[in-house]
Motif scaffolding. Structure first.
Motif, PDB file in Angstrom:
ATOM      1  N   GLU A 142      24.698   1.587 -16.171  1.00 56.52           N
ATOM      2  CA  GLU A 142      24.471   2.318 -17.413  1.00 56.52           C
ATOM      3  C   GLU A 142      23.135   1.848 -17.970  1.00 56.52           C
ATOM      4  N   HIS A 143      22.226   2.801 -18.121  1.00 54.87           N
ATOM      5  CA  HIS A 143      20.824   2.433 -18.356  1.00 54.87           C
ATOM      6  C   HIS A 143      20.591   1.801 -19.719  1.00 54.87           C
ATOM      7  N   GLN A 144      21.407   2.140 -20.696  1.00 57.25           N
ATOM      8  CA  GLN A 144      21.171   1.632 -22.053  1.00 57.25           C
ATOM      9  C   GLN A 144      21.707   0.221 -22.297  1.00 57.25           C
ATOM     10  N   GLY A 145      22.362  -0.357 -21.277  1.00 60.30           N
ATOM     11  CA  GLY A 145      22.918  -1.699 -21.473  1.00 60.30           C
ATOM     12  C   GLY A 145      21.831  -2.752 -21.595  1.00 60.30           C
ATOM     13  N   GLY A 146      22.211  -3.894 -22.123  1.00 58.71           N
ATOM     14  CA  GLY A 146      21.247  -4.987 -22.271  1.00 58.71           C
ATOM     15  C   GLY A 146      21.890  -6.153 -22.984  1.00 58.71           C
ATOM     16  N   PHE A 147      21.080  -6.898 -23.705  1.00 63.51           N
ATOM     17  CA  PHE A 147      21.637  -8.041 -24.423  1.00 63.51           C
ATOM     18  C   PHE A 147      20.974  -8.219 -25.781  1.00 63.51           C
ATOM     19  N   VAL A 148      21.738  -8.836 -26.676  1.00 63.84           N
ATOM     20  CA  VAL A 148      21.255  -9.206 -28.011  1.00 63.84           C
ATOM     21  C   VAL A 148      21.164 -10.733 -28.029  1.00 63.84           C
ATOM     22  N   ARG A 149      20.146 -11.251 -28.702  1.00 59.27           N
ATOM     23  CA  ARG A 149      20.003 -12.716 -28.827  1.00 59.27           C
ATOM     24  C   ARG A 149      20.731 -13.152 -30.107  1.00 59.27           C
ATOM     25  N   PRO A 150      21.886 -13.833 -29.976  1.00 61.23           N
ATOM     26  CA  PRO A 150      22.727 -14.055 -31.163  1.00 61.23           C
ATOM     27  C   PRO A 150      22.087 -14.916 -32.238  1.00 61.23           C
ATOM     28  N   GLU A 151      21.455 -16.026 -31.836  1.00 56.80           N
ATOM     29  CA  GLU A 151      20.881 -16.900 -32.879  1.00 56.80           C
ATOM     30  C   GLU A 151      19.711 -16.196 -33.572  1.00 56.80           C
ATOM     31  N   VAL A 152      18.917 -15.475 -32.774  1.00 60.56           N
ATOM     32  CA  VAL A 152      17.758 -14.769 -33.352  1.00 60.56           C
ATOM     33  C   VAL A 152      18.249 -13.669 -34.300  1.00 60.56           C
ATOM     34  N   ALA A 153      19.301 -12.975 -33.905  1.00 64.26           N
ATOM     35  CA  ALA A 153      19.805 -11.868 -34.727  1.00 64.26           C
ATOM     36  C   ALA A 153      20.355 -12.383 -36.060  1.00 64.26           C
TER      37      ALA A 153
END
Ligand SMILES: Cc1cc2nc3c(=O)[nH]c(=O)nc-3n(C[C@H](O)[C@H](O)[C@H](O)COP(=O)(O)OP(=O)(O)OC[C@H]3O[C@@H](n4cnc5c(N)ncnc54)[C@H](O)[C@@H]3O)c2cc1C
Length: 384
Positions: A142-153
């Motif tokens: 699925e092309h839209q997948g990825g990751f979020v950086r929790p501490e940065v967010a």
């Protein structure tokens, strides 16, 4: 009655609380965020470098509209703060065609017309050689997948909140919340703080301030490990997508490409489901049983990533019946909003959960569809 100190007090500044505080402050509310330790601290659920985000939700297609809004709100956070929070890598969801992860992802993709490809083992070997598939397995890319950086967010949400006038009180534990007809009193030592509304977003500690969740919200210990890749090119960011892998009755595993010097990260969803007794006590560090599970997985399923194990950490999921979310007013208390830590799959939603919590606290209702995440729905799931 003492005058109000704020329109809304947000208790707990992890993923959900930091987002709620930012959203409330952006709407012009006088907002105070209160955190017992530091934001994204090591006992909380919001540390560890990376969290997967995906649109094709195998758990239930009904999450997809909320996820679409989550992508928009993550990007808005980046615009407001200049920080990079969300990285798109694509996500591979791997398993047998009839496994919950693969069949559920395809159902979501079909229902919402999400861009995806289905790859058989030979296509996977050619395009994503890091992964070893059995002959009867496939992968949904699925092309839209990825990751979020929790501490940065979390830091970005708090920056944005402060920029809009929010006050932050760290190392400050709320001991009790006392709603009345006009507002809510927060007990903090000998101090009494008055708020027109409160958001309780205290993660694994949620049942301490929300007794209705005692026996329902169960924190469990989670372990993840990082490995030095044997093949750096095949496991690099930009080459290897994030992934989920259905392992049949054993459960499911997840992981990330090498995002930094610690290498490729892997974990098993819900790990061994070991209850956390007292969330104030540090969890036992990773032991041989924990690392054997992850070492065996990476050796068999990601052989090109399976160099020496470089690091481990523990974290907490807080599970609710149905492994679902709870985003609602406390029954009979329109001034108290409860944000559950979301059963181990909530981070990706945090930006939109913040919007929902601000709606509930400031306007009494959300324009986003949250009926499925109410106390009534929770009672049905608990009874099922
Ligand atoms: C290893 C791991 C991997 C995960 N992977 C994913 C993933 O890939 N994708 C995904 O979407 N989700 C994932 N999750 C789930 C996600 O991280 C959680 O849903 C989310 O972090 C929960 O955030 P929270 O704000 O509810 O809780 P927390 O981050 O725990 O924040 C609660 C805060 O409240 C504070 N607090 C507690 N009591 C008080 C009090 N009385 N007064 C003041 N403050 C208080 C705590 O100190 C803490 O900082 C993962 C979780 C773990 C542990």
């Amino acid at each position: 009655m003492a005058p109000f100190d704020c329109d809304v007090a947000v208790i707990g500044l992890g993923a959900m609380g930091s987002a709620a505080l930012a959203q409330a402050a952006a709407r012009g509310a006088k907002a105070i965020g209160i955190e017992a330790r530091t934001p994204a601290n090591s006992l909380s659920s919001s540390h560890g470098d990376s969290r997967i985000i995906r649109l094709g939700y195998f758990e239930d297609p009904s999450y997809v509209p909320m996820l679409r809004r989550a992508y928009e709100t993550w990007r808005a956070l980046e615009r407001h703060t200049g920080r990079e929070v969300l990285t798109i890598t694509g996500v591979l969801q791997i398993g047998r065609p009839d496994s919950p992860i693969v069949s559920g992802t395809l159902a979501s993709c079909r229902e919402y017309d999400l861009a995806h490809e289905v790859l058989d083992p030979s296509a996977m070997a050619a395009r994503f050689p890091a992964f070893a598939l059995d002959p009867d397995e496939i992968a949904v890319l699925e092309h839209q997948g990825g990751f979020v950086r929790p501490e940065v967010a979390v830091a970005a949400h708090l920056d944005w909140a402060r920029a809009n006038g929010a006050e932050l009180r760290l190392d400050t534990r709320v001991e009790a919340i006392e709603p009345d007809d006009a507002g809510v009193t927060l007990r903090i030592g000998s101090e009494r703080l008055r708020a027109k509304a409160v958001v309780v977003a205290t993660g694994p500690w949620i049942a301490e301030l929300v007794p209705a969740l005692r026996g329902l919200a169960q924190p469990i210990r989670q372990v993840v490990a990082w490995y030095e890749p044997k093949n750096k090119a095949a496991t690099a960011l930009g080459t290897m997508p994030v992934f989920l892998r259905d392992a049949g009755p054993v459960g499911s595993f997840f992981g990330m490409p090498a995002l930094g010097p610690d290498g490729v990260k892997v974990g098993k969803h819900a790990h061994f489901r070991e209850p956390v007794g007292d969330p104030d006590q540090a969890d036992a560090p990773a032991n041989a049983r924990d690392t054997d599970l992850l070492d065996e997985f990476i050796a068999r399923r990601l052989p090109l990533a399976a160099g020496p194990r470089l690091a481990t950490t523990t974290c907490r999921y807080t599970m609710l019946p149905g492994e679902d979310f709870l985003l609602d007013h406390l029954p009979g208390e329109r001034r108290v909003v409860v944000a559950s830590p979301c059963s181990g799959h909530g981070y990706k939603f945090a930006s939109v959960v913040g919007e929902i919590l601000a709606d509930l606290a400031l306007e009494g209702a959300s324009r986003l569809p949250v009926e499925a995440f109410g106390f009534e729905a929770l009672a049905r799931k608990a009874a099922a």
